[in-house]
Motif scaffolding. Structure first.
Motif, PDB file in Angstrom:
ATOM      1  N   ALA A  85       0.790  -1.160  -0.086  1.00 55.57           N
ATOM      2  CA  ALA A  85       0.319   0.058  -0.018  1.00 55.57           C
ATOM      3  C   ALA A  85       0.957   1.238  -0.057  1.00 55.57           C
ATOM      4  N   LEU A  86       1.956   1.451   0.791  1.00 54.76           N
ATOM      5  CA  LEU A  86       2.756   2.573   0.841  1.00 54.76           C
ATOM      6  C   LEU A  86       3.563   2.702  -0.445  1.00 54.76           C
ATOM      7  N   LEU A  87       3.869   1.527  -1.162  1.00 52.33           N
ATOM      8  CA  LEU A  87       4.488   2.039  -2.474  1.00 52.33           C
ATOM      9  C   LEU A  87       3.425   2.410  -3.448  1.00 52.33           C
ATOM     10  N   LEU A  88       2.301   2.001  -3.393  1.00 50.49           N
ATOM     11  CA  LEU A  88       1.392   2.559  -4.270  1.00 50.49           C
ATOM     12  C   LEU A  88       1.135   4.000  -4.176  1.00 50.49           C
ATOM     13  N   GLY A 114      12.140  -0.031   1.555  1.00 57.17           N
ATOM     14  CA  GLY A 114      13.253   0.860   1.116  1.00 57.17           C
ATOM     15  C   GLY A 114      13.734   0.533  -0.293  1.00 57.17           C
ATOM     16  N   PHE A 115      13.783  -0.733  -0.649  1.00 57.45           N
ATOM     17  CA  PHE A 115      14.068  -1.134  -1.997  1.00 57.45           C
ATOM     18  C   PHE A 115      13.207  -0.508  -2.977  1.00 57.45           C
ATOM     19  N   GLY A 116      11.726  -0.667  -2.600  1.00 64.40           N
ATOM     20  CA  GLY A 116      10.617  -0.218  -3.454  1.00 64.40           C
ATOM     21  C   GLY A 116      10.788   1.178  -3.826  1.00 64.40           C
ATOM     22  N   LEU A 117      11.200   1.983  -2.459  1.00 63.77           N
ATOM     23  CA  LEU A 117      11.318   3.580  -2.894  1.00 63.77           C
ATOM     24  C   LEU A 117      12.351   3.960  -4.060  1.00 63.77           C
ATOM     25  N   VAL A 118      13.551   3.105  -3.699  1.00 61.86           N
ATOM     26  CA  VAL A 118      14.519   3.268  -4.726  1.00 61.86           C
ATOM     27  C   VAL A 118      14.154   3.034  -6.120  1.00 61.86           C
ATOM     28  N   VAL A 119      13.108   2.068  -6.451  1.00 67.17           N
ATOM     29  CA  VAL A 119      12.833   1.734  -7.899  1.00 67.17           C
ATOM     30  C   VAL A 119      11.961   2.820  -8.111  1.00 67.17           C
ATOM     31  N   VAL A 120      11.024   3.373  -7.212  1.00 67.57           N
ATOM     32  CA  VAL A 120      10.238   4.655  -7.626  1.00 67.57           C
ATOM     33  C   VAL A 120      11.248   5.760  -7.894  1.00 67.57           C
ATOM     34  N   ALA A 162       2.141   2.060  11.188  1.00 66.66           N
ATOM     35  CA  ALA A 162       1.737   0.829  11.228  1.00 66.66           C
ATOM     36  C   ALA A 162       3.125  -0.366  10.891  1.00 66.66           C
ATOM     37  N   LEU A 163       3.727   0.235   9.751  1.00 66.62           N
ATOM     38  CA  LEU A 163       4.764  -0.339   9.163  1.00 66.62           C
ATOM     39  C   LEU A 163       5.957  -0.580  10.448  1.00 66.62           C
ATOM     40  N   VAL A 164       6.346   0.538  11.077  1.00 63.04           N
ATOM     41  CA  VAL A 164       7.245   0.571  11.927  1.00 63.04           C
ATOM     42  C   VAL A 164       6.984  -0.352  13.162  1.00 63.04           C
ATOM     43  N   LEU A 165       5.663  -0.417  13.492  1.00 69.21           N
ATOM     44  CA  LEU A 165       5.311  -1.063  14.731  1.00 69.21           C
ATOM     45  C   LEU A 165       5.477  -2.649  14.283  1.00 69.21           C
ATOM     46  N   THR A 166       5.461  -3.152  13.057  1.00 69.96           N
ATOM     47  CA  THR A 166       5.675  -4.498  12.895  1.00 69.96           C
ATOM     48  C   THR A 166       7.186  -5.078  13.373  1.00 69.96           C
ATOM     49  N   LEU A 167       7.905  -3.835  13.268  1.00 71.51           N
ATOM     50  CA  LEU A 167       9.421  -4.257  13.594  1.00 71.51           C
ATOM     51  C   LEU A 167       9.898  -5.509  12.510  1.00 71.51           C
ATOM     52  N   SER A 168       9.186  -5.456  11.395  1.00 68.53           N
ATOM     53  CA  SER A 168       9.760  -6.300  10.554  1.00 68.53           C
ATOM     54  C   SER A 168      10.708  -5.898   9.707  1.00 68.53           C
ATOM     55  N   ARG A 169      12.011  -6.656   9.861  1.00 66.80           N
ATOM     56  CA  ARG A 169      13.339  -5.988   9.131  1.00 66.80           C
ATOM     57  C   ARG A 169      12.966  -6.328   7.592  1.00 66.80           C
ATOM     58  N   GLY A 170      12.680  -7.409   7.219  1.00 71.16           N
ATOM     59  CA  GLY A 170      12.295  -7.783   6.040  1.00 71.16           C
ATOM     60  C   GLY A 170      11.450  -6.739   5.142  1.00 71.16           C
ATOM     61  N   SER A 171      10.420  -6.551   5.921  1.00 67.06           N
ATOM     62  CA  SER A 171       9.415  -5.503   5.358  1.00 67.06           C
ATOM     63  C   SER A 171       9.973  -3.990   5.257  1.00 67.06           C
ATOM     64  N   MET A 172      10.644  -3.549   6.063  1.00 70.15           N
ATOM     65  CA  MET A 172      11.417  -2.408   6.148  1.00 70.15           C
ATOM     66  C   MET A 172      12.403  -2.302   5.150  1.00 70.15           C
ATOM     67  N   ALA A 229       9.880  -4.978  -4.750  1.00 72.19           N
ATOM     68  CA  ALA A 229       9.684  -5.084  -3.172  1.00 72.19           C
ATOM     69  C   ALA A 229       9.285  -6.275  -2.632  1.00 72.19           C
ATOM     70  N   MET A 230       8.318  -7.116  -3.361  1.00 71.03           N
ATOM     71  CA  MET A 230       7.982  -8.242  -2.951  1.00 71.03           C
ATOM     72  C   MET A 230       8.967  -9.505  -3.154  1.00 71.03           C
ATOM     73  N   VAL A 231       9.713  -9.496  -3.942  1.00 74.09           N
ATOM     74  CA  VAL A 231      10.848 -10.200  -4.441  1.00 74.09           C
ATOM     75  C   VAL A 231      11.572 -10.270  -3.282  1.00 74.09           C
ATOM     76  N   VAL A 232      11.957  -8.860  -2.950  1.00 78.78           N
ATOM     77  CA  VAL A 232      13.047  -8.844  -1.820  1.00 78.78           C
ATOM     78  C   VAL A 232      12.398  -9.532  -0.386  1.00 78.78           C
ATOM     79  N   HIS A 233      11.031  -9.031  -0.015  1.00 80.91           N
ATOM     80  CA  HIS A 233      10.332  -9.407   1.150  1.00 80.91           C
ATOM     81  C   HIS A 233      10.204 -10.905   1.191  1.00 80.91           C
ATOM     82  N   SER A 234      10.241 -11.379   0.117  1.00 85.74           N
ATOM     83  CA  SER A 234       9.915 -12.979  -0.014  1.00 85.74           C
ATOM     84  C   SER A 234      11.370 -13.857   0.434  1.00 85.74           C
TER      85      SER A 234
END
Length: 409
Positions: free
Chosen positions: A159-162, A198-204, A184-194, A350-355
């Motif tokens: 959603a954030l990358l959209l 970040g990778f998706g923002l670089v693509v943008v 909400a993303l920060v509160l997940t503390l998910s390193r893979g998601s963050m 980003a989902m390729v990186v997240h996976s």
């Protein structure tokens, strides 16, 4: 054992597919585009490799049926893509995006409430679950209705990358929504998601470049977030998220095992969703609900379907990105359409990186928005509603590269 219960969401998806099938027959037209055709071939390879695994790994008939059952579930969610490219028009895209935005916002708002007031939420929902087997300790991490911080972070990242793509082309979007999703993303503390975000923002940025507006927005969010950084560091340290923990080491073990299995079956793999049974053949001592999955993304797909299946899957995503590229370069497209196209390309990467960190490419709750959003560039590139009506009357030629069933005489 392994359980794969029939979910309410599965029932909803099947209902949508039945309605879509009736409507497609009423219109007497069926479209199967490039990504759709590659997805069908991928499913055929997955099923064939599973059948070939029966004598190799000693699978029983029930085990083969269990493995193929998840392939049928994958096909059902892929059916949402087919339904979208056949039934949605360009005029439907804003409504689809609005529904997705509203759903993720509710997901995030409840997640923030849950993180503050309902710690250990998965254990509250399933008090009989076994710690470290079904779920790791969650504490005040945001898991929302996914009951998992990494998967919750994946949905928020999409959603954030959209939003990032739409902001990059100058579309006005509610910044308070972006702020809620970021919190909400920060509160997940998910390193893979963050990392994926970040990778998706670089693509943008690679697509659109760095604009003054983007720098201003980044500065505003940085100033707003700065007072919370010390608290966030303390929060992350409590879950050992500032270094290499047992979770990271387990992924290294899983990847090494996967490479071993892939080296033994590089062409067609070991079969779709057979990894839990194949692990038994190799002597891997695993347990829990994740034994049939693998944190590795494309590596997991390569293990299941070999180089052949991996090539088809990557080509499918590549065609989606290429179509999105045509949309964001189309000067006649609206700002929203161009922004969503940028976001689709960014979220795919980003989902390729997240996976790499969790099996997010094949989770039904994430496949659902992915398939629908992957269909948007096709819908945008197709002629509008009026053109389709003219075509239905026979006043315009059929679309190039589209399979159509002729009307009865």
């Amino acid at each position: 054992g392994k359980q794969a219960p029939f979910l309410i969401n599965d029932l909803v998806v099947l209902t949508i597919l039945v309605i879509a099938s009736v409507e497609a027959m009423r219109r007497r037209a069926f479209r199967l585009d490039g990504p759709g055709g590659l997805a069908v071939l991928f499913a055929i390879v997955g099923a064939t490799s599973a059948v070939l695994a029966v004598p190799r790994f000693g699978l029983s008939g029930f085990e083969l049926a269990f493995s193929l059952a998840y392939l049928f579930r994958w096909l059902a969610y892929f059916g949402l893509y087919i339904a979208a490219v056949n039934l949605l028009s360009r005029e439907d895209v804003p409504g689809l995006l609005g529904a997705f935005d509203a759903a993720v916002l509710l997901f995030a708002v409840f997640g923030i409430f849950q993180a503050v007031f309902l710690p250990g939420f998965a254990q509250l929902v399933y008090p009989e679950s076994v710690l470290y087997v079904d779920w790791d300790p969650q504490g005040h991490r945001l898991v929302s209705t996914f009951l998992d911080p990494n998967y919750a972070g994946a949905l928020l990242t999409i959603a954030l990358l959209l939003y990032a793509g739409r902001l990059s082309v100058g579309e006005r979007v509610p910044l308070w929504r972006v702020a809620v999703l970021l919190m909400a993303l920060v509160l997940t503390l998910s390193r893979g998601s963050m990392l994926a975000f970040g990778f998706g923002l670089v693509v943008v940025l690679l697509i659109r470049g760095v604009s003054a507006r983007a720098l201003k927005l980044a500065g505003v969010f940085a100033l707003l977030a700065a007072p919370a950084v010390p608290r966030l560091i303390t929060f992350a340290a409590a879950f050992n998220k500032l270094g290499i923990d047992a979770s990271a080491l387990q992924r290294l073990v899983a990847w090494s095992r996967a490479l071993r299995v892939f080296a033994d079956s590089p062409i067609f793999g070991v079969g779709f969703n057979t990894y839990g049974y194949v692990g038994r053949f190799y002597g891997f001592e695993d347990s829990g609900r994740a034994v049939f999955g693998l944190d590795g993304g494309l590596l997991f797909i390569a293990v299941m379907t070999g180089v052949v299946g991996l090539t088809l899957f990557v080509a499918m995503m590549g065609l989606v990105v290429m179509r999105a590229r045509r949309v964001w370069r189309d000067t006649t497209a609206s700002a929203q359409e161009r922004g969503v196209a940028v976001g689709v390309a960014a979220m795919t990467a980003a989902m390729v990186v997240h996976s790499l960190f969790v099996n997010s490419l094949l989770l039904p709750f994430l496949m659902e928005p992915l398939w629908l959003l992957w269909a948007v560039p096709f819908v945008v590139r197709r002629p509008g509603l009026q053109s389709r009506r003219r075509e239905a009357r026979g006043d315009a030629p059929p679309h190039v590269g589209v399979v159509s069933f002729p009307r009865a005489a």
